[in-house]
Scaffold this motif. Structure first.
Motif, PDB file in Angstrom:
ATOM      1  N   ALA A   2      14.765 -14.233   8.697  1.00  0.00           N
ATOM      2  CA  ALA A   2      16.003 -13.936   8.192  1.00  0.00           C
ATOM      3  C   ALA A   2      17.159 -14.934   8.381  1.00  0.00           C
ATOM      4  N   LYS A   3      17.099 -15.660   9.750  1.00  0.00           N
ATOM      5  CA  LYS A   3      18.343 -16.606  10.023  1.00  0.00           C
ATOM      6  C   LYS A   3      17.956 -17.826   9.307  1.00  0.00           C
ATOM      7  N   LEU A   4      16.709 -18.316   9.014  1.00  0.00           N
ATOM      8  CA  LEU A   4      16.253 -19.478   8.460  1.00  0.00           C
ATOM      9  C   LEU A   4      16.903 -19.260   6.872  1.00  0.00           C
ATOM     10  N   TYR A   5      16.578 -18.099   6.377  1.00  0.00           N
ATOM     11  CA  TYR A   5      17.080 -17.785   5.027  1.00  0.00           C
ATOM     12  C   TYR A   5      18.596 -17.983   4.840  1.00  0.00           C
ATOM     13  N   ALA A   6      19.366 -17.264   5.756  1.00  0.00           N
ATOM     14  CA  ALA A   6      20.760 -17.461   5.791  1.00  0.00           C
ATOM     15  C   ALA A   6      21.180 -18.833   6.085  1.00  0.00           C
ATOM     16  N   ASP A   7      20.549 -19.810   6.770  1.00  0.00           N
ATOM     17  CA  ASP A   7      20.911 -20.883   7.061  1.00  0.00           C
ATOM     18  C   ASP A   7      20.498 -21.968   5.916  1.00  0.00           C
ATOM     19  N   ALA A   8      19.675 -21.389   4.722  1.00  0.00           N
ATOM     20  CA  ALA A   8      19.548 -22.186   3.591  1.00  0.00           C
ATOM     21  C   ALA A   8      20.535 -22.358   2.916  1.00  0.00           C
ATOM     22  N   ASN A   9      20.696 -23.472   2.041  1.00  0.00           N
ATOM     23  CA  ASN A   9      21.811 -23.585   1.009  1.00  0.00           C
ATOM     24  C   ASN A   9      21.355 -22.653  -0.302  1.00  0.00           C
ATOM     25  N   GLY A  61       0.935  -1.249  -0.027  1.00  0.00           N
ATOM     26  CA  GLY A  61       0.020  -0.032   0.040  1.00  0.00           C
ATOM     27  C   GLY A  61       0.832   1.283  -0.054  1.00  0.00           C
ATOM     28  N   ARG A  62       1.846   1.316   0.784  1.00  0.00           N
ATOM     29  CA  ARG A  62       2.733   2.396   0.709  1.00  0.00           C
ATOM     30  C   ARG A  62       3.526   2.577  -0.556  1.00  0.00           C
ATOM     31  N   TYR A  63       3.814   1.205  -1.117  1.00  0.00           N
ATOM     32  CA  TYR A  63       4.545   1.535  -2.511  1.00  0.00           C
ATOM     33  C   TYR A  63       3.566   2.279  -3.503  1.00  0.00           C
ATOM     34  N   LYS A  64       2.277   1.704  -3.700  1.00  0.00           N
ATOM     35  CA  LYS A  64       1.333   2.319  -4.390  1.00  0.00           C
ATOM     36  C   LYS A  64       0.823   3.425  -4.369  1.00  0.00           C
ATOM     37  N   ALA A  65       1.145   3.971  -2.934  1.00  0.00           N
ATOM     38  CA  ALA A  65       0.873   5.557  -2.769  1.00  0.00           C
ATOM     39  C   ALA A  65       2.320   6.383  -2.956  1.00  0.00           C
ATOM     40  N   GLY A  66       3.106   5.827  -3.492  1.00  0.00           N
ATOM     41  CA  GLY A  66       4.351   6.466  -3.877  1.00  0.00           C
ATOM     42  C   GLY A  66       5.683   6.289  -3.358  1.00  0.00           C
ATOM     43  N   ASP A  67       5.628   5.385  -2.175  1.00  0.00           N
ATOM     44  CA  ASP A  67       6.798   5.268  -1.580  1.00  0.00           C
ATOM     45  C   ASP A  67       7.760   3.997  -2.232  1.00  0.00           C
ATOM     46  N   ARG A  68       8.386   4.330  -3.115  1.00  0.00           N
ATOM     47  CA  ARG A  68       9.152   3.440  -4.133  1.00  0.00           C
ATOM     48  C   ARG A  68      10.249   2.852  -3.123  1.00  0.00           C
ATOM     49  N   SER A  69      10.642   3.429  -1.960  1.00  0.00           N
ATOM     50  CA  SER A  69      11.832   2.788  -1.041  1.00  0.00           C
ATOM     51  C   SER A  69      11.478   1.830  -0.517  1.00  0.00           C
ATOM     52  N   VAL A  70      10.314   1.231  -0.393  1.00  0.00           N
ATOM     53  CA  VAL A  70      10.004   0.007   0.394  1.00  0.00           C
ATOM     54  C   VAL A  70      10.116  -1.318  -0.331  1.00  0.00           C
ATOM     55  N   LYS A  71      10.144  -1.340  -1.697  1.00  0.00           N
ATOM     56  CA  LYS A  71      10.569  -2.334  -2.574  1.00  0.00           C
ATOM     57  C   LYS A  71      11.368  -3.316  -2.078  1.00  0.00           C
ATOM     58  N   PRO A  72      12.771  -2.911  -1.503  1.00  0.00           N
ATOM     59  CA  PRO A  72      13.887  -3.874  -1.119  1.00  0.00           C
ATOM     60  C   PRO A  72      13.271  -4.667   0.106  1.00  0.00           C
ATOM     61  N   ALA A  73      12.765  -3.784   0.989  1.00  0.00           N
ATOM     62  CA  ALA A  73      12.269  -4.615   2.005  1.00  0.00           C
ATOM     63  C   ALA A  73      11.054  -5.597   1.940  1.00  0.00           C
ATOM     64  N   LEU A  74      10.410  -5.090   1.087  1.00  0.00           N
ATOM     65  CA  LEU A  74       9.281  -6.089   0.676  1.00  0.00           C
ATOM     66  C   LEU A  74       9.584  -7.243   0.091  1.00  0.00           C
ATOM     67  N   VAL A  75      10.411  -7.132  -0.740  1.00  0.00           N
ATOM     68  CA  VAL A  75      11.119  -8.470  -1.206  1.00  0.00           C
ATOM     69  C   VAL A  75      11.698  -9.278  -0.124  1.00  0.00           C
ATOM     70  N   ARG A  76      12.767  -8.715   0.823  1.00  0.00           N
ATOM     71  CA  ARG A  76      13.572  -9.380   1.995  1.00  0.00           C
ATOM     72  C   ARG A  76      12.037 -10.171   2.802  1.00  0.00           C
ATOM     73  N   LEU A  77      11.173  -9.439   3.152  1.00  0.00           N
ATOM     74  CA  LEU A  77       9.793  -9.711   3.922  1.00  0.00           C
ATOM     75  C   LEU A  77       9.384 -11.009   3.315  1.00  0.00           C
ATOM     76  N   THR A  78       9.045 -10.801   1.897  1.00  0.00           N
ATOM     77  CA  THR A  78       8.450 -11.959   1.282  1.00  0.00           C
ATOM     78  C   THR A  78       9.635 -13.222   1.056  1.00  0.00           C
ATOM     79  N   GLU A  79      10.697 -13.029   0.975  1.00  0.00           N
ATOM     80  CA  GLU A  79      11.574 -14.046   1.068  1.00  0.00           C
ATOM     81  C   GLU A  79      11.638 -14.841   2.307  1.00  0.00           C
ATOM     82  N   GLN A  80      11.368 -13.880   3.525  1.00  0.00           N
ATOM     83  CA  GLN A  80      11.248 -14.650   4.983  1.00  0.00           C
ATOM     84  C   GLN A  80      10.029 -15.371   4.936  1.00  0.00           C
TER      85      GLN A  80
END
Length: 151
Positions: free
Chosen positions: A119-126, A51-70
């Motif tokens: 983040a830890k589970l992701y870091a521990d993955a191969n 919602g923040r991205y669609k409202a114009g805050d493009r800076s959230v995309k990298p955090a959104l990708v990390r969150l989705t990875e988690q």
């Protein structure tokens, strides 16, 4: 948001890791409940970020990708431990219901803990698991952020 992942990518992840447990343990059941709780709160966070991205805050995309990875990492780990769709859906529905009654500060603490654990589970993955999860997370975020097509 995250529910479609196992049928799309996790079979490939399974090729590189130990097979899923045929019979779950108490530790598995606890992890499944925790994973569902984390996926539910991370879905909530992802919706807010989108919602923040669609409202114009493009800076959230990298955090959104990390969150989705988690979130996808929790799903992958639960899948590898034997959790399958009907039970996963039930657990996530229960987590969503429980979180509706939680105060904002408790949800914030849950989110922070789940992000750190994810983040830890992701870091521990191969490397292969990370590549698959990252690829699917980026695709999911692109789909989530894409403008709605006129219907």
């Amino acid at each position: 948001m995250f529910r479609r992942l196992p049928c799309l990518i996790l079979p490939a992840v399974c090729l590189t890791t130990a097979p899923a447990h045929a019979a779950g343990t108490d530790a598995d059941a606890l992890f499944f409940k925790r994973a569902a709780s984390c996926v539910a709160v991370l879905e909530r966070d992802a919706t807010e970020m989108a919602g923040r991205y669609k409202a114009g805050d493009r800076s959230v995309k990298p955090a959104l990708v990390r969150l989705t990875e988690q979130g996808f990492t929790f799903i992958g780990k639960a899948y590898l431990r034997g959790l399958r769709k009907p039970e996963a859906d039930r657990l996530i529905d229960e987590a969503h219901a429980a979180q509706k009654a939680m105060p904002a500060d408790a949800l914030g603490q849950l989110s922070a803990g789940c992000r750190a654990e994810g983040a830890k589970l992701y870091a521990d993955a191969n490397g292969f698991e990370q590549m698959v999860v990252s690829n699917r997370a980026k695709a999911r975020v692109d789909k989530l952020l894409a403008p709605k097509k006129p219907g």
